[in-house]
Design a protein around this motif. Structure first.
Motif, PDB file in Angstrom:
ATOM      1  N   VAL A 271       0.850  -1.190   0.000  1.00  0.00           N
ATOM      2  CA  VAL A 271       0.000   0.000   0.000  1.00  0.00           C
ATOM      3  C   VAL A 271       0.883   1.236   0.000  1.00  0.00           C
ATOM      4  N   THR A 272       0.519   2.216  -0.801  1.00  0.00           N
ATOM      5  CA  THR A 272       1.265   3.459  -0.872  1.00  0.00           C
ATOM      6  C   THR A 272       0.418   4.560  -0.258  1.00  0.00           C
ATOM      7  N   VAL A 273       1.000   5.282   0.689  1.00  0.00           N
ATOM      8  CA  VAL A 273       0.252   6.297   1.410  1.00  0.00           C
ATOM      9  C   VAL A 273       0.903   7.654   1.205  1.00  0.00           C
TER      10      VAL A 273
ATOM     11  N   VAL B  43       5.397 -19.953   2.333  1.00  0.00           N
ATOM     12  CA  VAL B  43       4.635 -21.080   2.884  1.00  0.00           C
ATOM     13  C   VAL B  43       3.240 -20.619   3.305  1.00  0.00           C
ATOM     14  N   ILE B  44       3.174 -19.479   4.009  1.00  0.00           N
ATOM     15  CA  ILE B  44       1.861 -18.962   4.442  1.00  0.00           C
ATOM     16  C   ILE B  44       0.983 -18.676   3.227  1.00  0.00           C
ATOM     17  N   GLU B  45       1.591 -18.139   2.168  1.00  0.00           N
ATOM     18  CA  GLU B  45       0.833 -17.760   0.976  1.00  0.00           C
ATOM     19  C   GLU B  45       0.404 -18.970   0.156  1.00  0.00           C
TER      20      GLU B  45
ATOM     21  N   ARG C  56      -6.839 -20.538  10.826  1.00  0.00           N
ATOM     22  CA  ARG C  56      -7.064 -19.145  11.211  1.00  0.00           C
ATOM     23  C   ARG C  56      -5.993 -18.228  10.651  1.00  0.00           C
ATOM     24  N   ILE C  57      -4.741 -18.685  10.721  1.00  0.00           N
ATOM     25  CA  ILE C  57      -3.637 -17.867  10.213  1.00  0.00           C
ATOM     26  C   ILE C  57      -3.767 -17.673   8.706  1.00  0.00           C
ATOM     27  N   GLY C  58      -4.127 -18.732   8.002  1.00  0.00           N
ATOM     28  CA  GLY C  58      -4.304 -18.636   6.553  1.00  0.00           C
ATOM     29  C   GLY C  58      -5.407 -17.663   6.189  1.00  0.00           C
ATOM     30  N   GLU C  59      -6.519 -17.742   6.918  1.00  0.00           N
ATOM     31  CA  GLU C  59      -7.638 -16.837   6.647  1.00  0.00           C
ATOM     32  C   GLU C  59      -7.256 -15.392   6.955  1.00  0.00           C
TER      33      GLU C  59
ATOM     34  N   GLN D 250      -5.813  -9.961   5.129  1.00  0.00           N
ATOM     35  CA  GLN D 250      -4.852  -8.862   5.067  1.00  0.00           C
ATOM     36  C   GLN D 250      -4.521  -8.503   3.618  1.00  0.00           C
ATOM     37  N   LYS D 251      -4.342  -9.516   2.793  1.00  0.00           N
ATOM     38  CA  LYS D 251      -4.062  -9.263   1.376  1.00  0.00           C
ATOM     39  C   LYS D 251      -5.202  -8.500   0.721  1.00  0.00           C
ATOM     40  N   ALA D 252      -6.431  -8.958   0.981  1.00  0.00           N
ATOM     41  CA  ALA D 252      -7.599  -8.314   0.369  1.00  0.00           C
ATOM     42  C   ALA D 252      -7.733  -6.878   0.853  1.00  0.00           C
TER      43      ALA D 252
END
Length: 780
Positions: free
Chosen positions: A15-17, A141-143, A162-165, A170-172
């Motif tokens: 994200v660019t702020v 691995v998480i991705e 839960r971590i995967g979700e 977070q990505k979305a």
């Protein structure tokens, strides 16, 4: 997500702020890749932040960066764009113009990123285990293979899922942020927008930007208007003008008004919208036709005054009419004109306290004196008789005039006749005080009505309370909406006694119900005026009445009322902190967090509640490496912090958590991304890290927010910086919040201004008029 082999500190911009505009003639900006290690200062209102960062070259030496970094979290890897500057006092620092968050590549960076609380379910300990097991491959691995996380000790299938979700969410959110940041939306609001609209967030923002103001808490018209302009909505769009009119009425409601006269509304909307009345009036006509607002002629003040063309937001119009109708129904033992049927659940016996209609007061009052050990003054006797014989009555009066003992007497007599007594107050503190006073259970209005998610009460006209007598304490702070909900739930034949000090500030919410009831001849009332001898020895009581009469308080000669004079705002702020943290605890043995409350006239300024909270937090709950903490915007929350709720949230706790609820932070969990608060009603409430904009620190609060509460000691900073807020009823309200001690800190000039300046005038309400029983006004 990039190939893991190419992961670097320059990859995967999330994200660019933009933080500040770049001057056209300025040299080309520099780029700095760094990990955010610590935020040393953040201004919540402007976004200006001072932070310390680590770079690959700086090693253990941290660099200083300044700029609008709100939204960035400690532990994140950032790409900062800006310029190096040399500050005359603080030395070399990097001035940030924009920043991006990036995925880290080094073992240390990944460990810090995962352990920062960014991904729910992963705390510092688990982050260490994950990085130790997978090394720099952990992000891939998480991705791509989240199922493999079960290889890490302590991670089972449920937690891995839960971590995967959380990672996917977070990505979305970050993808939505890329768009929203480009149209001026902060990180925290971007998260709320995503939670409200999900994958349709971008489309909704583009097509219906003004919808955000209604749907997303924290977004008002101004933010929605900025977004609308960024997505190309015309300045003179009818949708914009209608949204601006509703915003103008909403702002008026925030100032306490139930409606605005149409000329006032049009004039105010012209200033806000920057368009002429030739566009505003047709838009108002259309809004009224579509039932977005309600127009109604209301008689002006005075017998010969012209009619006011009033414009209401729909909820306030409905509530005002409904409250007037409900009070008239309670007053009338007969079935009112079409209001309820003879078989309505609300239609109970003609008088639920009919035993008092012909009671022998010559016997009842001596019995009461024997029971309580005290004798009622004549005006107190009148109030007791009125409460037990009139269906609706009001008891008002200042401190030391015996309201509390009168209420206790009413309850004692009602209990002796086996009446079902319901005691309520607007706040948890006030309810506790009422329970201690009477020896009967008391609840907040919200808990009594058991408001459901969305704000609908369990008890209403179709399911009334089981009560013969309802006593509402601190009723000056009950606003129109809440009063309407309460009165709807009171059964026919029951008695309603409203107790409060009408000279205090009116409710934070719209309306001034207590003043309107006292202004309606149909409502029976007693005003207590005699100050009892014991109360005359209290500087708090004496000076409250002096201030209320426009006289300067006596700041010498009382053991419970003091003035520490100083003229400068910064000096007053520093002295206030010293009084709270050192002087009061040392002399009076009071706990600075539990027993002492700072009440400021306003939020802004060097001696305002906002700045004082930062100073008091550092004095009373300083940073401790051994205790977790969480920063949100310009605030950092620590275990032990005193905090307050900023909005009604019907989804939290057993029966909702409401604006003004105070509590203490008891835990902060980076792994679960939750912060736990124990409220003053002894309820434990969890907040997600993305919900922390609902909380503010409460070491210092505004006097307005203190209504209905009582504290052992009150410290009031008075400076000329709060000149526009210095009013007699403001100071009077602040003084009357104290039980044992009042300390004024600040300028004698500011104190004199507060004493001599009358209140800001009446609000735009029509409740008193609707209670006049004029035909048609209480029919609908």
């Amino acid at each position: 997500m990039p190939d893991p082999a190419n992961l670097s500190e320059r990859s995967a911009i999330m994200v660019t702020v933009p933080t500040s505009p770049t001057p056209a003639a300025a040299p080309r900006p520099a780029e700095l890749d760094a990990v955010l290690e610590r935020i040393t200062y953040a201004n919540e209102e402007t976004g200006y932040t001072v932070a310390r960062v680590a770079t690959a070259k700086s090693g253990a030496d941290l660099l200083t960066v300044v700029g609008a970094l709100l939204g960035a979290q400690v532990g994140e890897s950032l790409r900062l764009v800006g310029r190096w500057r040399s500050h005359p006092k603080y030395g070399r620092q990097f001035e940030v113009e924009s920043y991006s968050t990036v995925l880290p590549a080094t073992i240390q960076g990944i460990r810090r990123y995962l352990g920062s609380g960014m991904i729910k379910g992963i705390g510092p300990v688990m982050a260490d285990r994950m990085v130790e097991h997978f090394g720099t491959d952990i992000l891939r691995v998480i991705e791509e293979e989240p199922g493999r996380l079960v290889e890490v000790q302590g991670l089972g299938p449920k937690r891995t899922k839960r971590i995967g979700e959380a990672w996917e969410e977070q990505k979305a959110i970050k993808e939505v942020m890329v768009f929203l940041q480009g149209v001026g939306v902060s990180t925290s609001l971007a998260v709320r927008i995503y939670k409200q609209y999900g994958d349709t967030s971008i489309d909704t923002v583009r097509r219906e930007p003004y919808r955000l103001a209604a749907d997303v808490w924290g977004i008002g018209f101004k933010t929605a208007d900025t977004i609308a302009q960024a997505v190309g909505m015309p300045h003179d769009s009818p949708e914009r003008i209608k949204a601006g009119l509703q915003y103008t009425l909403s702002e008026a409601a925030d100032d306490g008004h139930c409606f605005l006269p149409e000329p006032n509304l049009v004039t105010d909307a012209e200033k806000i919208l920057g368009v002429g009345r030739e566009l505003i009036v047709p838009a108002l006509d259309e809004l009224a036709r579509d039932e977005g607002v309600v127009r109604e002629p209301i008689p002006g003040p005075g017998e010969d005054a012209a009619t006011i063309p009033a414009v209401y937001l729909v909820p306030f119009h409905r509530a005002e009419r409904s409250l007037a109708r409900g009070l008239l129904e309670l007053l009338d033992a007969r079935n009112p004109c079409g209001g309820t049927t003879p078989h309505s659940p609300r239609n109970g016996p003609g008088d639920r306290l009919k035993a008092f209609a012909d009671v022998d007061w010559g016997k009842a009052l001596p019995w009461l004196r024997q029971r309580t050990g005290q004798e009622l003054a004549p005006e107190q006797e009148e109030a007791v008789k009125l409460a037990l014989t009139a269906k609706v009555s009001v008891l008002t009066g200042g401190p030391g005039c015996g309201k509390s003992f009168t209420v206790r007497s009413v309850v004692e007599l009602a209990a002796a006749k086996k009446a079902k007594i319901v005691l309520v107050a607007p706040t948890g503190r006030a309810a506790k005080r009422l329970a201690e006073l009477t020896g009967h259970e008391a609840a907040t209005v919200h808990r009594l009505l058991q408001l459901q998610p969305g704000g609908d009460p369990k008890y209403d006209q179709d399911a009334p309370l089981d009560a013969d007598l309802v006593v509402v304490d601190e009723s000056s702070m009950v606003d129109l909406i809440l009063a309407n909900k309460l009165v709807k739930a009171i059964p026919r034949g029951a008695h309603l006694l409203l107790v409060g000090d009408v000279d205090q500030l009116p409710s934070v919410g719209a309306g001034e119900v207590l003043a309107d009831l006292l202004g309606a001849e149909v409502i029976p009332r007693v005003r207590l005026t005699r100050i009892f001898r014991q109360a005359q020895r209290s500087g708090i009581v004496v000076n409250a009445h002096r201030v209320n009469s426009g006289d300067h308080p006596q700041t010498h000669g009382f053991p419970d009322f003091f003035l520490f004079p100083c003229d400068e705002q910064d000096e007053a702020a520093e002295l206030t902190v010293d009084v709270v943290a050192n002087r009061v605890p040392r002399r009076f043995g009071l706990d600075p967090r539990r027993d002492v409350q700072v009440l400021a006239p306003m939020h802004r300024g060097a001696a305002g509640a906002g700045e004082l909270n930062a100073r008091l937090q550092e004095a009373l709950t300083p940073h401790d490496d051994a205790r977790p903490e969480r920063r949100y915007g310009g605030r950092v929350f620590r275990v032990g912090d005193k905090v307050t709720q900023l909005r009604n949230n019907y989804d939290k706790g057993e029966a909702g958590v409401f604006n003004g609820t105070v509590g203490v932070v008891t835990s902060v969990s980076p792994e679960e991304q939750t912060l736990t608060v124990v409220t003053d009603e002894d309820e434990s409430v969890d907040y997600g890290f993305d919900e922390l904009d609902e909380l503010a620190h409460a070491y210092a609060i505004t006097i307005h927010r203190s209504q209905g509460s009582e504290y052992p000691a009150v410290v009031i900073p008075l400076t000329t910086g709060a000149w526009m807020m210095l009013r007699r009823n403001l100071l009077y309200t602040g003084i009357t919040r104290a039980k044992k001690l009042v300390v004024l800190v600040g300028s004698r000039r500011a104190l004199a201004a507060a004493v001599r300046t009358a209140g800001a005038g009446r609000r735009h309400t029509a409740l008193a008029h609707r209670l006049s029983r004029e035909p048609g006004l209480s029919q609908r």
